[in-house]
Design a protein around this motif. Structure first.
Motif, mmCIF file in Angstrom:
data_model
loop_
_atom_site.group_PDB
_atom_site.id
_atom_site.type_symbol
_atom_site.label_atom_id
_atom_site.label_comp_id
_atom_site.label_asym_id
_atom_site.label_seq_id
_atom_site.Cartn_x
_atom_site.Cartn_y
_atom_site.Cartn_z
ATOM 1 N N UNK A 71 0.825 -1.214 0.000
ATOM 2 C CA UNK A 71 0.000 0.000 0.000
ATOM 3 C C UNK A 71 0.859 1.263 0.000
ATOM 4 N N UNK A 72 0.240 2.335 -0.444
ATOM 5 C CA UNK A 72 0.854 3.663 -0.467
ATOM 6 C C UNK A 72 -0.003 4.585 0.392
ATOM 7 N N UNK A 73 0.640 5.463 1.148
ATOM 8 C CA UNK A 73 -0.084 6.509 1.889
ATOM 9 C C UNK A 73 -0.149 7.745 1.009
ATOM 10 N N UNK A 74 -1.362 8.202 0.738
ATOM 11 C CA UNK A 74 -1.584 9.376 -0.105
ATOM 12 C C UNK A 74 -2.002 10.553 0.757
ATOM 13 N N UNK A 75 -1.294 11.668 0.614
ATOM 14 C CA UNK A 75 -1.726 12.926 1.250
ATOM 15 C C UNK A 75 -2.759 13.552 0.324
ATOM 16 N N UNK A 76 -3.989 13.641 0.782
ATOM 17 C CA UNK A 76 -5.107 14.010 -0.097
ATOM 18 C C UNK A 76 -5.166 15.519 -0.315
ATOM 19 N N UNK A 77 -5.264 15.888 -1.592
ATOM 20 C CA UNK A 77 -5.472 17.295 -1.948
ATOM 21 C C UNK A 77 -6.935 17.567 -2.262
ATOM 22 N N UNK A 78 -7.596 16.591 -2.900
ATOM 23 C CA UNK A 78 -9.002 16.761 -3.273
ATOM 24 C C UNK A 78 -9.677 15.396 -3.358
ATOM 25 N N UNK A 79 -10.989 15.398 -3.129
ATOM 26 C CA UNK A 79 -11.789 14.163 -3.223
ATOM 27 C C UNK A 79 -13.155 14.546 -3.767
ATOM 28 N N UNK A 80 -13.677 13.748 -4.688
ATOM 29 C CA UNK A 80 -14.984 14.070 -5.265
ATOM 30 C C UNK A 80 -16.103 13.383 -4.492
ATOM 31 N N UNK A 81 -17.286 13.964 -4.613
ATOM 32 C CA UNK A 81 -18.480 13.439 -3.942
ATOM 33 C C UNK A 81 -19.213 12.494 -4.894
ATOM 34 N N UNK A 115 -0.963 15.055 -17.955
ATOM 35 C CA UNK A 115 -0.370 16.379 -18.166
ATOM 36 C C UNK A 115 -1.468 17.398 -18.456
ATOM 37 N N UNK A 116 -1.419 18.517 -17.768
ATOM 38 C CA UNK A 116 -2.370 19.591 -18.019
ATOM 39 C C UNK A 116 -3.578 19.597 -17.106
ATOM 40 N N UNK A 117 -3.736 18.545 -16.273
ATOM 41 C CA UNK A 117 -4.860 18.517 -15.339
ATOM 42 C C UNK A 117 -4.407 18.939 -13.945
ATOM 43 N N UNK A 118 -5.274 19.650 -13.240
ATOM 44 C CA UNK A 118 -5.003 20.033 -11.860
ATOM 45 C C UNK A 118 -5.365 18.878 -10.933
ATOM 46 N N UNK A 119 -4.927 18.971 -9.688
ATOM 47 C CA UNK A 119 -5.306 17.970 -8.686
ATOM 48 C C UNK A 119 -6.817 17.962 -8.471
ATOM 49 N N UNK A 120 -7.439 19.112 -8.572
ATOM 50 C CA UNK A 120 -8.892 19.201 -8.416
ATOM 51 C C UNK A 120 -9.605 18.458 -9.535
ATOM 52 N N UNK A 121 -9.147 18.662 -10.779
ATOM 53 C CA UNK A 121 -9.736 17.935 -11.908
ATOM 54 C C UNK A 121 -9.493 16.432 -11.776
ATOM 55 N N UNK A 122 -8.292 16.076 -11.364
ATOM 56 C CA UNK A 122 -7.924 14.661 -11.263
ATOM 57 C C UNK A 122 -8.795 13.927 -10.253
ATOM 58 N N UNK A 123 -9.193 14.607 -9.183
ATOM 59 C CA UNK A 123 -10.030 13.971 -8.162
ATOM 60 C C UNK A 123 -11.386 13.558 -8.710
ATOM 61 N N UNK A 124 -11.785 14.161 -9.834
ATOM 62 C CA UNK A 124 -13.092 13.869 -10.433
ATOM 63 C C UNK A 124 -13.046 12.704 -11.418
ATOM 64 N N UNK A 159 -12.197 20.203 -1.660
ATOM 65 C CA UNK A 159 -10.794 20.615 -1.598
ATOM 66 C C UNK A 159 -10.278 20.420 -0.172
ATOM 67 N N UNK A 160 -9.215 19.612 -0.032
ATOM 68 C CA UNK A 160 -8.624 19.343 1.287
ATOM 69 C C UNK A 160 -7.265 19.991 1.451
ATOM 70 N N UNK A 161 -6.762 20.680 0.443
ATOM 71 C CA UNK A 161 -5.421 21.267 0.532
ATOM 72 C C UNK A 161 -5.506 22.570 1.304
#
Length: 332
Positions: free
Chosen positions: A29-39, A111-120, A329-331
């Motif tokens: 497993x990997x521990x991820x520090x969360x920046x964003x999570x979608x509902x 490439x070109x996506x933000x962390x916010x977009x990636x969470x979706x 947004x959790x950052x």
């Protein structure tokens, strides 16, 4: 760490942020520090006490997240290193400052996506990919009816249907949602509040019906679904927003159409299946999110809430007004 929490099932007012122990990554497993999570709808159902986390999974809400690799557990294969940005498919736990993830369920951020977009991306897009290819066996030239066409899964399915060379048709509850769906590539859209989508679908297909239906509604749509299903068509059921009760000759009508009713869920699947799905998606779909791709895929974001406004985010999703994803947004 801080995590979204509720003490008892109920409404959005029960949600709050609580300090809980930070998890430690286990074998592989990997521990991820969360920046964003979608509902997701599953979060609402879990909050209401109707959809428990799978055995062994975190009871914290959140089925997808983006962020940075914070720590590697024992036995990791070396594909990831601390500091790497990544997004993850989760059985739970994403709406917290940290979450543990099997390394095979992590994906690089295009490439070109933000962390916010990636969470979706993870839950919605992997669900749509699974529905079309693993369950529905979509083929070039097929017509595909996508219910809730403006949802996170719906907006992903429209784009993936086009990429497969098939023809996406959608249902939605407002003209605004239908217009957005058509901008994403839907060939036609039907307002289920004003029109009989079954008749409209048959008219569009010149009486042939659709080869594939992606259905998150269930009970209340069964008769119209069977009516507009083509001979030998596939009806893939992955949600029950319209109830679970059927009253009428479903089996007779389905038999007459030689139709296939396929049911599927993603969250309760085992790790091996999810890793296979993530691998196929990473290889076949993820490169098309790149800014350099001429037929670029794009996650659709409706609203972004700070995690401190988790109650408001749930209330908004329950209004069914969103087009695309609601992201937390959790950052901070």
């Amino acid at each position: 760490m801080l995590a979204v929490h509720f003490d008892k099932p109920g409404g959005p007012e029960n949600l709050y942020l609580k300090e809980v122990p930070k998890p430690s990554p286990r074998e592989g497993e990997v521990l991820l520090k969360v920046a964003a999570s979608a509902l997701n709808r599953a979060d609402l159902l879990q909050r209401q006490g109707q959809y428990d986390a799978p055995p062994g999974a975190s009871s914290i809400l959140g089925l997808e997240a983006s962020g940075y690799v914070a720590e590697l557990g024992p036995g990791c294969q070396g594909h990831w290193k601390p500091g790497d940005s990544a997004m993850a498919l989760l059985p739970g736990g994403g709406q917290a400052q940290y979450v543990t993830v099997p390394e095979g369920l992590l994906m690089p951020i295009p490439v070109g996506l933000t962390l916010t977009q990636a969470a979706a991306i993870p839950e919605a897009w992997l669900t749509a990919f699974q529905l079309l290819h693993f369950s529905g066996n979509v083929q070039a030239g097929d017509s595909v009816l996508i219910h809730a066409g403006s949802s996170g899964v719906g907006t992903a399915a429209i784009q993936l249907t086009r990429m497969a060379g098939a023809i996406p048709l959608v249902t939605a509850g407002s003209q605004h949602k239908l217009q957005m769906a058509e901008k994403l590539g839907a060939a036609a859209g039907f307002n289920y509040k004003e029109d009989d989508f079954s008749e409209a679908t048959l008219k569009f297909t010149r009486g042939a019906g659709v080869n594939l239906i992606l259905d998150c509604i269930g009970g209340s749509y069964w008769e119209k679904n069977v009516n507009c299903l083509a001979l030998d068509g596939h009806w893939v059921l992955y949600g029950l927003m319209g109830g679970a009760t059927i009253s009428g000759p479903l089996l007779w009508k389905l038999l007459f159409k030689r139709g296939s009713l396929i049911t599927t869920l993603l969250r309760p699947r085992d790790k091996k299946y999810k890793q296979m799905l993530v691998k196929a998606f990473t290889e076949q779909v993820l490169p098309h999110f790149s800014t350099e791709d001429p037929q670029r895929l794009l996650p659709v974001l409706d609203r972004v809430y700070p995690i401190t406004e988790i109650q408001e985010a749930h209330v908004y999703m329950e209004t069914n007004r969103n087009v695309g994803k609601i992201v937390l947004n959790l950052s901070q």
